[in-house]
Design a protein around this motif. Structure first.
Motif, PDB file in Angstrom:
ATOM      1  N   ASP A   1      -6.636   0.987   1.402  1.00 17.55           N
ATOM      2  CA  ASP A   1      -6.642   1.881   0.248  1.00 17.55           C
ATOM      3  C   ASP A   1      -7.265   1.113  -0.911  1.00 17.55           C
TER       4      ASP A   1
ATOM      5  N   GLY B   1       1.821  11.226  -0.932  1.00 17.37           N
ATOM      6  CA  GLY B   1       1.050  10.249  -0.173  1.00 17.37           C
ATOM      7  C   GLY B   1      -0.406  10.636  -0.083  1.00 17.37           C
TER       8      GLY B   1
ATOM      9  N   ARG C   1       8.418  12.487  -2.653  1.00 11.69           N
ATOM     10  CA  ARG C   1       8.315  11.786  -1.380  1.00 11.69           C
ATOM     11  C   ARG C   1       9.128  12.582  -0.370  1.00 11.69           C
TER      12      ARG C   1
ATOM     13  N   THR D   1       0.831  -1.203   0.000  1.00 12.52           N
ATOM     14  CA  THR D   1       0.000   0.000   0.000  1.00 12.52           C
ATOM     15  C   THR D   1       0.867   1.255   0.000  1.00 12.52           C
ATOM     16  N   ASN D   2       1.810   1.316   0.913  1.00  8.12           N
ATOM     17  CA  ASN D   2       2.713   2.458   1.008  1.00  8.12           C
ATOM     18  C   ASN D   2       4.155   1.972   0.977  1.00  8.12           C
TER      19      ASN D   2
ATOM     20  N   ALA E   1      -0.195   6.843   4.759  1.00  5.39           N
ATOM     21  CA  ALA E   1       0.740   7.886   4.332  1.00  5.39           C
ATOM     22  C   ALA E   1       0.616   9.122   5.194  1.00  5.39           C
TER      23      ALA E   1
END
Length: 441
Positions: free
Chosen positions: A171, A317, A293, A51-52, A322
């Motif tokens: 997400d 994000g 980022r 996801t992240n 995030a």
């Protein structure tokens, strides 16, 4: 600058192919077979889902391998400014983004062979990437999942060298499921028999799902926090697994979460047996680049609109996970160098804005919410401001990024310059980079 043949092709395909995701492997497997199965001829694949952090882990793997003199094809998504950012072709001394003409020809060939049958835009792009990667020599292929894992177009790879799962949180519920267990099951789909599997630290429920998938495939997942650990110590990255302790340079990317992402990359390369020596790993960590980022923007047209002396930061994000890690970075900066924090945020309709904003409560002074351009289904500034308020923040909608910065600058009377974070969407981040003249290369 007049539009290129690639721009014209992408515009036409955007109009011709329905937007959005339609997960499944049947279409891409058929098209790849008709093109001679180029995905069977790729250099060894490092496949990354999560996801992240999956983009950062991919960037760390690339930086470390290239520091060791290896060449890497890289496939990531989405792009920030130019579509070419998605497909990086290996080259001695560092990969290069695919040229417009080369990329346009590969996509056009895939479209023509598909002959009007149902296909998604991401599937065409993935086929084009596989064709180009198969035609150019490289030591490794770094392949980032687009969405999910099990039914993602990249998951046609039969036997990756290593399957990597980064941090999993909620997400894309519409496509992956409305619980963390369902989402984890989709991400776990890249774990394959015969491939090494490595995971970032996960919650217990996610660990259970990944272990269940691994058991079915006859492999074992090496989990962060269990089989390996990585974290900051005295300004360094300390990594440890069953094979020993590494004292490494701190990652160039900012934030405590990037120590975990860097550790995940190191764990993956060590588990696959391709990690270089410690000094080379350190060079990779020190030279890695991954735009949008926790990136501090340099001088340019965007930063010129901010109050004099302001720090302007950018992060793409866009989900609650995030929000937590970015808020932690902002909190750490506040402890070291206090400045009033303001957010400028835009977000797609598919995201959870309240969950994203909530970690900033008590940290950010105010939020300016802005639209995102380019045809995406985005939340209106009014809707997003209401979500920020529901998350515990003071917020107001404005018509544009430029208007938000101008409003902040015109009303600024303190001698203490503010810290501004532009956040909430990679698409907004791309607009900012383009406007400020900082194009990814």
């Amino acid at each position: 600058m007049p539009p290129s043949a690639l721009d014209a092709l992408l515009d036409r395909l955007t109009m011709a192919i329905p937007a959005g995701w339609d997960l499944g492997l049947e279409r891409i497997e058929r098209l790849l077979a008709e093109l001679g199965n180029p995905h069977h001829r790729l250099p060894p694949v490092i496949h990354v889902a999560g996801t992240n952090g999956k983009g950062s882990v991919t960037a760390f793997c690339r930086a470390i391998l290239e520091a060791a003199g290896k060449t890497c094809h890289v496939y990531t998504s989405p792009h920030l400014v130019r579509f070419n950012e998605r497909i990086r072709i290996a080259h001695p001394g560092g990969g290069r983004l695919a040229d417009d003409d080369v990329l346009a020809a590969a996509i056009l060939e895939a479209e023509q062979v598909n002959a009007g049958r149902p296909i998604t835009f991401f599937e065409l792009a993935t086929v084009a990437a596989f064709r180009l990667f198969a035609e150019h020599p490289a030591d490794y292929t770094l392949l980032e999942v687009g969405l999910g894992g099990r039914l993602d177009a990249t998951n046609v790879i039969p036997a990756p060298l290593v399957s990597v799962i980064t941090s999993i949180s909620v997400d894309h519920e519409k496509f992956l499921g409305d619980t963390i267990e369902k989402i984890a099951a989709e991400k776990a789909g890249i774990i394959k028999r015969g491939a090494v599997a490595v995971s970032s630290p996960q919650t217990p429920e996610v660990v259970t799902i990944l272990e269940r998938r691994a058991a079915r495939e006859g492999v074992r997942v090496q989990f962060g926090g269990q089989d390996w650990i990585a974290g900051p110590e005295n300004g360094r990255l300390v990594y440890q697994d069953a094979d020993g302790l590494l004292d490494l340079t701190a990652p160039r990317l900012l934030g405590a979460h990037q120590f975990v992402n860097a550790g995940t990359a190191v764990a993956a390369l060590r588990a696959a047996g391709i990690a270089p020596d410690n000094q080379t790993i350190g060079r990779g960590l020190d030279t890695v680049e991954w735009p949008a980022r926790m990136q501090r923007l340099g001088p340019g047209p965007v930063t010129a609109l901010a109050p004099a002396g302001a720090e302007v930061w950018l992060d793409g994000g866009h989900n609650p996970g995030a929000g937590e890690v970015v808020a932690q970075v902002m909190g750490d900066l506040e402890e070291r160098v206090p400045r009033p924090l303001f957010l400028v945020a835009g977000m797609l309709k598919t995201k959870d804005p309240v969950g994203f904003f909530r970690p900033f409560a008590g940290l950010a002074r105010h939020v300016f919410t802005v639209p995102i351009h380019g045809g995406h289904e985005t939340r209106t500034p009014e809707d997003l401001a209401a979500a920020a308020t529901a998350g515990g923040l003071s917020a107001e909608p404005v018509d544009s990024l430029e208007a938000a910065l101008a409003r902040l600058a015109s009303g600024w009377q303190s001698d203490e310059a503010p810290r501004i974070l532009i956040c909430g969407s990679l698409y907004l981040a791309g607009e900012v980079l383009k406007a400020n003249g900082a194009l990814p290369v």
